[in-house]
Scaffold this motif. Structure first.
Motif, mmCIF file in Angstrom:
data_model
loop_
_atom_site.group_PDB
_atom_site.id
_atom_site.type_symbol
_atom_site.label_atom_id
_atom_site.label_comp_id
_atom_site.label_asym_id
_atom_site.label_seq_id
_atom_site.Cartn_x
_atom_site.Cartn_y
_atom_site.Cartn_z
ATOM 1 N N MET A 272 1.108 13.625 35.863
ATOM 2 C CA MET A 272 2.003 12.865 36.721
ATOM 3 C C MET A 272 3.354 13.576 36.756
ATOM 4 S SD MET A 272 2.644 9.072 37.525
ATOM 5 C CE MET A 272 2.466 8.055 36.196
ATOM 6 N N THR A 273 3.935 13.710 37.924
ATOM 7 C CA THR A 273 5.204 14.437 38.076
ATOM 8 C C THR A 273 6.376 13.466 38.137
ATOM 9 O OG1 THR A 273 4.010 15.165 40.023
ATOM 10 C CG2 THR A 273 5.636 16.623 39.178
ATOM 11 N N ASP A 274 7.461 13.870 37.541
ATOM 12 C CA ASP A 274 8.687 13.091 37.613
ATOM 13 C C ASP A 274 9.589 13.769 38.635
ATOM 14 O OD1 ASP A 274 11.091 11.830 37.289
ATOM 15 O OD2 ASP A 274 11.014 11.826 35.105
ATOM 16 N N GLN A 275 9.814 13.116 39.771
ATOM 17 C CA GLN A 275 10.611 13.699 40.855
ATOM 18 C C GLN A 275 12.072 13.894 40.455
ATOM 19 O OE1 GLN A 275 9.351 14.961 43.569
ATOM 20 N NE2 GLN A 275 7.309 14.290 43.021
ATOM 21 N N ALA A 276 12.492 13.268 39.363
ATOM 22 C CA ALA A 276 13.882 13.384 38.949
ATOM 23 C C ALA A 276 14.131 14.620 38.081
ATOM 24 C CB ALA A 276 14.300 12.129 38.189
ATOM 25 N N LEU A 277 13.101 15.430 37.872
ATOM 26 C CA LEU A 277 13.245 16.603 37.024
ATOM 27 C C LEU A 277 12.801 17.860 37.767
ATOM 28 C CD1 LEU A 277 11.768 15.112 33.747
ATOM 29 C CD2 LEU A 277 14.174 15.450 34.293
ATOM 30 N N PRO A 278 13.412 19.005 37.455
ATOM 31 C CA PRO A 278 13.040 20.248 38.137
ATOM 32 C C PRO A 278 11.829 20.940 37.499
ATOM 33 C CG PRO A 278 14.961 20.625 36.789
ATOM 34 C CD PRO A 278 14.644 19.152 36.693
ATOM 35 N N TRP A 279 11.198 20.320 36.518
ATOM 36 C CA TRP A 279 10.034 20.921 35.876
ATOM 37 C C TRP A 279 8.880 19.939 35.894
ATOM 38 C CZ3 TRP A 279 14.677 20.176 33.184
ATOM 39 C CH2 TRP A 279 14.727 19.039 32.360
ATOM 40 N N GLN A 280 7.681 20.536 35.817
ATOM 41 C CA GLN A 280 6.486 19.711 35.739
ATOM 42 C C GLN A 280 5.439 20.428 34.901
ATOM 43 O OE1 GLN A 280 4.892 19.031 39.626
ATOM 44 N NE2 GLN A 280 4.282 21.146 39.937
ATOM 45 N N ALA A 281 4.627 19.637 34.219
ATOM 46 C CA ALA A 281 3.559 20.197 33.402
ATOM 47 C C ALA A 281 2.446 20.720 34.302
ATOM 48 C CB ALA A 281 3.018 19.130 32.456
ATOM 49 N N ILE A 282 1.893 21.852 33.923
ATOM 50 C CA ILE A 282 0.702 22.398 34.578
ATOM 51 C C ILE A 282 -0.287 22.729 33.468
ATOM 52 C CG2 ILE A 282 1.895 23.231 36.647
ATOM 53 C CD1 ILE A 282 1.909 26.020 35.380
ATOM 54 N N SER A 283 -1.451 23.176 33.830
ATOM 55 C CA SER A 283 -2.516 23.361 32.834
ATOM 56 C C SER A 283 -2.153 24.305 31.686
ATOM 57 C CB SER A 283 -3.801 23.829 33.515
ATOM 58 O OG SER A 283 -3.587 25.080 34.135
ATOM 59 N N GLU A 284 -1.365 25.334 31.933
ATOM 60 C CA GLU A 284 -1.072 26.312 30.884
ATOM 61 C C GLU A 284 0.402 26.349 30.491
ATOM 62 O OE1 GLU A 284 -2.513 29.941 32.515
ATOM 63 O OE2 GLU A 284 -4.587 29.305 32.401
ATOM 64 N N GLY A 285 1.166 25.309 30.791
ATOM 65 C CA GLY A 285 2.588 25.293 30.448
ATOM 66 C C GLY A 285 3.366 24.417 31.399
ATOM 67 N N ILE A 286 4.413 24.980 31.991
ATOM 68 C CA ILE A 286 5.226 24.224 32.958
ATOM 69 C C ILE A 286 5.613 25.124 34.130
ATOM 70 C CG2 ILE A 286 6.191 22.631 31.247
ATOM 71 C CD1 ILE A 286 8.814 24.256 31.383
ATOM 72 N N GLU A 287 5.936 24.479 35.244
ATOM 73 C CA GLU A 287 6.565 25.141 36.379
ATOM 74 C C GLU A 287 7.995 24.638 36.429
ATOM 75 O OE1 GLU A 287 3.202 26.171 39.685
ATOM 76 O OE2 GLU A 287 4.385 24.360 39.976
ATOM 77 N N LEU A 288 8.915 25.529 36.715
ATOM 78 C CA LEU A 288 10.340 25.209 36.663
ATOM 79 C C LEU A 288 11.030 25.725 37.916
ATOM 80 C CD1 LEU A 288 12.854 24.279 35.044
ATOM 81 C CD2 LEU A 288 12.829 26.511 33.935
ATOM 82 N N ARG A 289 11.673 24.812 38.679
ATOM 83 C CA ARG A 289 12.462 25.201 39.854
ATOM 84 C C ARG A 289 13.873 25.521 39.388
ATOM 85 N NH1 ARG A 289 9.856 20.667 41.339
ATOM 86 N NH2 ARG A 289 11.727 19.405 41.208
ATOM 87 N N VAL A 290 14.370 26.695 39.814
ATOM 88 C CA VAL A 290 15.663 27.191 39.339
ATOM 89 C C VAL A 290 16.514 27.611 40.528
ATOM 90 C CG1 VAL A 290 16.767 29.009 37.973
ATOM 91 C CG2 VAL A 290 14.617 28.019 37.197
#
Length: 107
Positions: A1-19
């Motif tokens: 589940m993604t939290d729209q209030a954060l620039p990161w989200q969990a993925i299968s092998e770690g996280i994705e991070l918008r910068v």
């Protein structure tokens, strides 16, 4: 589940991070979370180097690795190589990485 209030989200092998990167920013630092005009959240990062020949991207990658206490090889740029807005993939324990990011950005 993604939290729209954060620039990161969990993925299968770690996280994705918008910068959002500011090159020639005077210092290497993470400056917290910012909202873009379209409502997306990004992590604000500044680096000293100029955006030339991938130097700024490499500096951001190393800064993220150091801040998240993971090897630089675990941090990779997925999109935005020539843009200010970038998407990074960080390999590792997603929950632990998100906890560190939460700590860094809440101070």
């Amino acid at each position: 589940m993604t939290d729209q209030a954060l620039p990161w989200q969990a993925i299968s092998e770690g996280i994705e991070l918008r910068v959002r990167v500011t090159p020639r920013g005077g210092r290497d630092a993470i400056d917290g979370v910012e909202s873009l005009s379209d409502g997306r959240k990004v992590l604000k990062v500044r680096v000293r180097v100029v955006p030339e020949d991938g130097a700024a991207n490499d500096a951001v990658r190393k800064l993220l690795a150091k801040s998240l206490k993971c090897p630089a090889s675990a941090v990779s740029l997925k999109s935005g190589a020539t843009a200010r807005l970038k998407l990074f993939h960080i390999q590792g324990d997603g929950a632990a990485l998100m906890e560190v990011l939460q700590t860094i950005t809440s101070s």
